[in-house]
Design an enzyme around this catalytic site. Structure first.
Site, PDB file in Angstrom:
ATOM      1  N   ASN A 148       1.791 -24.368 -28.475  1.00 47.79           N
ATOM      2  CA  ASN A 148       0.568 -24.646 -27.130  1.00 47.79           C
ATOM      3  C   ASN A 148      -0.029 -26.172 -27.213  1.00 47.79           C
ATOM      4  O   ASN A 148      -1.273 -25.664 -26.569  1.00 47.79           O
ATOM      5  CB  ASN A 148       0.101 -23.006 -27.557  1.00 47.79           C
ATOM      6  N   LYS A 179      -5.770  -9.216 -33.257  1.00 44.54           N
ATOM      7  CA  LYS A 179      -7.106  -9.702 -33.765  1.00 44.54           C
ATOM      8  C   LYS A 179      -7.392  -8.844 -34.530  1.00 44.54           C
ATOM      9  O   LYS A 179      -8.042  -8.737 -35.619  1.00 44.54           O
ATOM     10  CB  LYS A 179      -8.137 -10.412 -33.334  1.00 44.54           C
ATOM     11  N   SER A 238     -12.310 -12.865 -32.365  1.00 43.38           N
ATOM     12  CA  SER A 238     -12.639 -12.895 -31.056  1.00 43.38           C
ATOM     13  C   SER A 238     -13.702 -11.400 -30.801  1.00 43.38           C
ATOM     14  O   SER A 238     -13.669 -10.590 -31.743  1.00 43.38           O
ATOM     15  CB  SER A 238     -11.227 -13.172 -30.285  1.00 43.38           C
ATOM     16  N   TYR A 255      -2.732  -8.661 -27.887  1.00 40.87           N
ATOM     17  CA  TYR A 255      -3.730 -10.204 -27.968  1.00 40.87           C
ATOM     18  C   TYR A 255      -4.378  -9.839 -29.231  1.00 40.87           C
ATOM     19  O   TYR A 255      -5.057  -9.630 -30.156  1.00 40.87           O
ATOM     20  CB  TYR A 255      -3.557 -10.731 -26.873  1.00 40.87           C
TER      21      TYR A 255
HETATM   22  P1  NAD Z   1      -4.815 -22.920 -28.856  1.00 38.77           P
HETATM   23  O1  NAD Z   1      -3.822 -22.188 -28.619  1.00 38.77           O
HETATM   24  O2  NAD Z   1      -5.047 -23.980 -28.316  1.00 38.77           O
HETATM   25  O3  NAD Z   1      -4.351 -23.637 -30.227  1.00 38.77           O
HETATM   26  C1  NAD Z   1      -3.698 -22.686 -30.944  1.00 38.77           C
HETATM   27  C2  NAD Z   1      -2.506 -23.297 -32.188  1.00 38.77           C
HETATM   28  O4  NAD Z   1      -1.567 -23.122 -32.281  1.00 38.77           O
HETATM   29  C3  NAD Z   1      -1.722 -24.334 -30.610  1.00 38.77           C
HETATM   30  O5  NAD Z   1      -1.968 -25.670 -30.873  1.00 38.77           O
HETATM   31  C4  NAD Z   1      -0.371 -23.796 -31.585  1.00 38.77           C
HETATM   32  O6  NAD Z   1       0.309 -24.397 -30.928  1.00 38.77           O
HETATM   33  C5  NAD Z   1      -0.647 -23.674 -32.715  1.00 38.77           C
HETATM   34  N1  NAD Z   1       0.089 -22.460 -33.217  1.00 38.77           N
HETATM   35  C6  NAD Z   1       0.435 -20.996 -32.460  1.00 38.77           C
HETATM   36  N2  NAD Z   1       1.542 -19.873 -33.235  1.00 38.77           N
HETATM   37  C7  NAD Z   1       1.744 -21.040 -34.936  1.00 38.77           C
HETATM   38  C8  NAD Z   1       2.344 -20.908 -35.727  1.00 38.77           C
HETATM   39  N3  NAD Z   1       3.182 -19.679 -35.864  1.00 38.77           N
HETATM   40  N4  NAD Z   1       2.452 -21.883 -36.514  1.00 38.77           N
HETATM   41  C9  NAD Z   1       2.363 -23.214 -36.273  1.00 38.77           C
HETATM   42  N5  NAD Z   1       1.287 -23.936 -35.596  1.00 38.77           N
HETATM   43  C10 NAD Z   1       0.899 -22.120 -34.284  1.00 38.77           C
HETATM   44  O7  NAD Z   1      -5.902 -21.773 -28.969  1.00 38.77           O
HETATM   45  P2  NAD Z   1      -7.048 -21.856 -29.371  1.00 38.77           P
HETATM   46  O8  NAD Z   1      -7.809 -21.905 -28.379  1.00 38.77           O
HETATM   47  O9  NAD Z   1      -7.558 -23.532 -29.978  1.00 38.77           O
HETATM   48  O10 NAD Z   1      -7.743 -20.922 -30.423  1.00 38.77           O
HETATM   49  C11 NAD Z   1      -8.058 -20.905 -31.375  1.00 38.77           C
HETATM   50  C12 NAD Z   1      -7.921 -19.387 -32.293  1.00 38.77           C
HETATM   51  O11 NAD Z   1      -8.615 -19.104 -31.306  1.00 38.77           O
HETATM   52  C13 NAD Z   1      -6.916 -18.550 -31.824  1.00 38.77           C
HETATM   53  O12 NAD Z   1      -6.744 -17.898 -33.015  1.00 38.77           O
HETATM   54  C14 NAD Z   1      -7.342 -18.203 -30.895  1.00 38.77           C
HETATM   55  O13 NAD Z   1      -7.104 -16.507 -30.726  1.00 38.77           O
HETATM   56  C15 NAD Z   1      -8.789 -18.032 -30.933  1.00 38.77           C
HETATM   57  N6  NAD Z   1      -9.919 -17.575 -30.220  1.00 38.77           N
HETATM   58  C16 NAD Z   1      -9.920 -18.267 -28.796  1.00 38.77           C
HETATM   59  C17 NAD Z   1     -10.705 -17.825 -28.157  1.00 38.77           C
HETATM   60  C18 NAD Z   1     -11.080 -18.738 -26.712  1.00 38.77           C
HETATM   61  O14 NAD Z   1     -11.352 -18.462 -25.013  1.00 38.77           O
HETATM   62  N7  NAD Z   1     -10.439 -20.509 -26.942  1.00 38.77           N
HETATM   63  C19 NAD Z   1     -10.898 -17.228 -28.023  1.00 38.77           C
HETATM   64  C20 NAD Z   1     -11.365 -16.384 -29.265  1.00 38.77           C
HETATM   65  C21 NAD Z   1     -10.668 -16.358 -30.099  1.00 38.77           C
HETATM   66  C1  UD1 Z   2     -10.562 -13.873 -21.863  1.00 41.47           C
HETATM   67  C2  UD1 Z   2      -9.805 -12.510 -22.646  1.00 41.47           C
HETATM   68  C3  UD1 Z   2      -9.967 -12.031 -24.044  1.00 41.47           C
HETATM   69  C4  UD1 Z   2     -10.408 -13.456 -24.508  1.00 41.47           C
HETATM   70  C5  UD1 Z   2     -11.522 -14.693 -24.252  1.00 41.47           C
HETATM   71  C6  UD1 Z   2     -12.286 -15.911 -24.991  1.00 41.47           C
HETATM   72  C7  UD1 Z   2      -8.646 -12.169 -21.273  1.00 41.47           C
HETATM   73  C8  UD1 Z   2      -8.892 -10.613 -20.092  1.00 41.47           C
HETATM   74  N1  UD1 Z   2      -9.440 -11.646 -22.066  1.00 41.47           N
HETATM   75  O1  UD1 Z   2     -11.834 -13.391 -21.334  1.00 41.47           O
HETATM   76  O2  UD1 Z   2      -9.321 -11.969 -24.826  1.00 41.47           O
HETATM   77  O3  UD1 Z   2     -11.056 -12.957 -26.097  1.00 41.47           O
HETATM   78  O4  UD1 Z   2     -10.818 -15.058 -23.278  1.00 41.47           O
HETATM   79  O5  UD1 Z   2     -11.092 -16.578 -24.886  1.00 41.47           O
HETATM   80  O6  UD1 Z   2      -7.635 -12.856 -20.174  1.00 41.47           O
HETATM   81  N2  UD1 Z   2     -12.487 -15.343 -13.816  1.00 41.47           N
HETATM   82  C9  UD1 Z   2     -12.472 -15.236 -12.642  1.00 41.47           C
HETATM   83  N3  UD1 Z   2     -11.342 -16.047 -11.733  1.00 41.47           N
HETATM   84  C10 UD1 Z   2     -11.024 -16.707 -12.996  1.00 41.47           C
HETATM   85  C11 UD1 Z   2     -10.617 -16.334 -14.356  1.00 41.47           C
HETATM   86  C12 UD1 Z   2     -11.806 -15.578 -14.545  1.00 41.47           C
HETATM   87  O7  UD1 Z   2     -13.691 -15.126 -11.591  1.00 41.47           O
HETATM   88  O8  UD1 Z   2     -10.120 -17.278 -11.764  1.00 41.47           O
HETATM   89  C13 UD1 Z   2     -14.156 -14.079 -14.408  1.00 41.47           C
HETATM   90  C14 UD1 Z   2     -13.169 -13.074 -15.466  1.00 41.47           C
HETATM   91  O9  UD1 Z   2     -13.586 -12.259 -14.233  1.00 41.47           O
HETATM   92  C15 UD1 Z   2     -14.885 -13.440 -16.281  1.00 41.47           C
HETATM   93  C16 UD1 Z   2     -14.961 -14.614 -16.721  1.00 41.47           C
HETATM   94  O10 UD1 Z   2     -15.118 -15.381 -15.361  1.00 41.47           O
HETATM   95  O11 UD1 Z   2     -15.942 -12.205 -15.154  1.00 41.47           O
HETATM   96  C17 UD1 Z   2     -14.092 -15.498 -17.782  1.00 41.47           C
HETATM   97  O12 UD1 Z   2     -13.000 -15.178 -18.113  1.00 41.47           O
HETATM   98  P1  UD1 Z   2     -11.861 -15.855 -18.447  1.00 41.47           P
HETATM   99  O13 UD1 Z   2     -12.295 -16.479 -19.124  1.00 41.47           O
HETATM  100  O14 UD1 Z   2     -10.629 -15.090 -19.016  1.00 41.47           O
HETATM  101  O15 UD1 Z   2     -12.458 -14.866 -19.789  1.00 41.47           O
HETATM  102  P2  UD1 Z   2     -12.759 -13.051 -20.646  1.00 41.47           P
HETATM  103  O16 UD1 Z   2     -11.868 -12.773 -19.566  1.00 41.47           O
HETATM  104  O17 UD1 Z   2     -13.850 -13.086 -21.130  1.00 41.47           O
END
Ligand code: NAD
Ligand code: UD1
Length: 336
Positions: A35, A152, A123, A148
């Site tokens: 990704n 977690k 998360s 997903y």
């Molecule tokens: P991201 O997809 O940008 O980064 C994850 C990275 O892990 C990617 O570069 C992908 O290539 C790599 N990856 C996935 N599976 C792999 C594997 N099997 N082996 C090696 N590499 C692998 O996502 P992010 O937003 O940077 O999220 C990082 C972490 O934080 C994740 O665990 C995600 O679930 C968690 N998280 C993210 C958010 C968010 O909103 N971004 C919110 C809550 C939790």
């Molecule tokens: C999403 C994930 C959640 C994850 C979190 C943090 C879903 C259902 N949940 O939550 O599991 O932990 O991100 O990364 O995807 N919104 C709009 N229009 C859009 C996109 C979003 O109105 O095009 C609104 C959504 O309804 C929400 C807010 O913006 O109220 C934030 O949305 P988003 O960024 O997708 O995050 P979460 O829904 O909080």
């Protein structure tokens, strides 16, 4: 001190790599590029002005993880980001998510040097739907809203098992709320490979003209303006929380330790408020319409943040305006 950062070329991982290097740590990155692009590596190297160690491997494949830890036996800490994170895709293909996210975690725990401090990317999704806000770490877990989210919850269970097992295990699980924004250089940021599902990347793509219109998912919720409320945390604040977590794990004498921390600002912001803040901060107009509710969305989620302050001495510093400005700066630079 050498720190292994799994998923270190992804959105959050790349920002944490930068913070680690700036705090004097040596970093080893693992990523399978599922990704992200490998170009993130050269951007990071440009920002730190030196080379990084990068191993392209798939953590869900046991033998690859075994060989990695045979090659690098002197690792002092692990931050485990690598996971698949698309909520929508996990509903369509749950097995892919259980396979990747659970096996990656299991393989690392099996082969890592025992007692290595371990920070896990969890998360707020582990709480499921919660009625009482702000959400505290002791809020009982509801039913996960997606496969997903379930991965977690299960990863946290695996860590608990290890904690109660025969090996010593020191870990912190960080439950992020909504990470947003980008590094001030605009060189690294959130760059989803497909159409963004999250609000901020979708919004900035609309403003720059890559997409026509942002749909607000519902304005009939029981909130101040009818739109959903979230807790948006600046990525650089989030990066600092990881450094503080590692340092805490290094400091404590306990050989067996596990705890869970909310990482958010504690401030609930509605979608409409966020759009207004973006427009004010950047001077740009957001083209939006009100649409239907998105299935699975929860009405409100924001963090109680006292525990992180008490345990690791961390609290958020950046404003929402600054986070949104950095996201916009990153989007503009993507055209260069
Ligand atoms: P991201 O997809 O940008 O980064 C994850 C990275 O892990 C990617 O570069 C992908 O290539 C790599 N990856 C996935 N599976 C792999 C594997 N099997 N082996 C090696 N590499 C692998 O996502 P992010 O937003 O940077 O999220 C990082 C972490 O934080 C994740 O665990 C995600 O679930 C968690 N998280 C993210 C958010 C968010 O909103 N971004 C919110 C809550 C939790
Ligand atoms: C999403 C994930 C959640 C994850 C979190 C943090 C879903 C259902 N949940 O939550 O599991 O932990 O991100 O990364 O995807 N919104 C709009 N229009 C859009 C996109 C979003 O109105 O095009 C609104 C959504 O309804 C929400 C807010 O913006 O109220 C934030 O949305 P988003 O960024 O997708 O995050 P979460 O829904 O909080």
């Amino acid at each position: 001190m050498k720190i292994l950062v799994t998923g270190g070329l992804g959105y959050i991982g790349s920002h944490v790599v930068l913070s680690l290097v700036n705090n004097g740590y040596k970093v080893i990155i693992i990523d399978n590029l599922s990704n992200c692009g490998v170009s993130v590596l050269s951007k990071l190297e440009k920002l730190i002005n030196s080379k990084l160690i990068f191993e392209k491997l798939d953590l869900s494949i046991k033998n690859q993880v075994k060989l990695f830890f045979e090659k690098y036996s002197n690792i002092n800490g692990i931050i485990h980001f690598a996971a698949l994170k698309s909520v929508g895709e996990s509903v369509i293909n749950p097995l892919k998510y259980f396979d990747n996210n659970l096996n990656s975690m299991l393989n690392i725990i099996e082969y890592m040097p025992k007692e290595t401090p371990f920070v896990f990317s969890s998360s707020c999704t582990v709480y499921g739907t919660v009625n009482k806000q702000p959400i505290t770490e002791s809020t009982p877990h509801g039913i996960a809203e997606s496969p997903y989210g379930k991965t977690k919850q299960l990863c946290e269970k695996i860590m608990e098992k290890e904690f109660h097992g025969i090996n010593n295990f020191k870990a912190l699980s960080l439950r992020y709320f909504n990470p947003v924004g980008a590094h001030s250089s605009g060189l690294i940021g959130e760059n989803p490979k497909n159409i963004p599902e999250n609000l901020i990347p979708y919004l900035t793509q609309v403003v720059i003209g890559k997409r026509d219109v942002l749909t607000i998912y519902g304005d009939d919720y029981d909130t101040k303006d009818g739109t959903c409320i979230r807790d948006y945390i600046h990525i650089m604040d989030l990066a600092e929380a990881h450094i503080k977590s590692l340092e805490y794990l290094f400091r404590i004498k306990d050989k067996n330790y596990i705890d869970y921390l909310n990482i958010g600002t504690g401030i609930g912001v509605s979608v409409l408020e966020l759009i207004q803040t973006f427009e004010k901060a950047t001077g740009m107009k957001v083209n939006y319409i009100i649409g239907k509710r998105r299935p699975g969305d929860i009405e409100k989620a924001y963090a109680e943040t006292k525990k992180a302050k008490k345990i690791i001495g961390w609290e958020s510093k950046y404003s929402l305006s600054s986070a949104l400005n950095s996201a916009w700066n990153w989007e503009k630079k993507s055209l260069d």
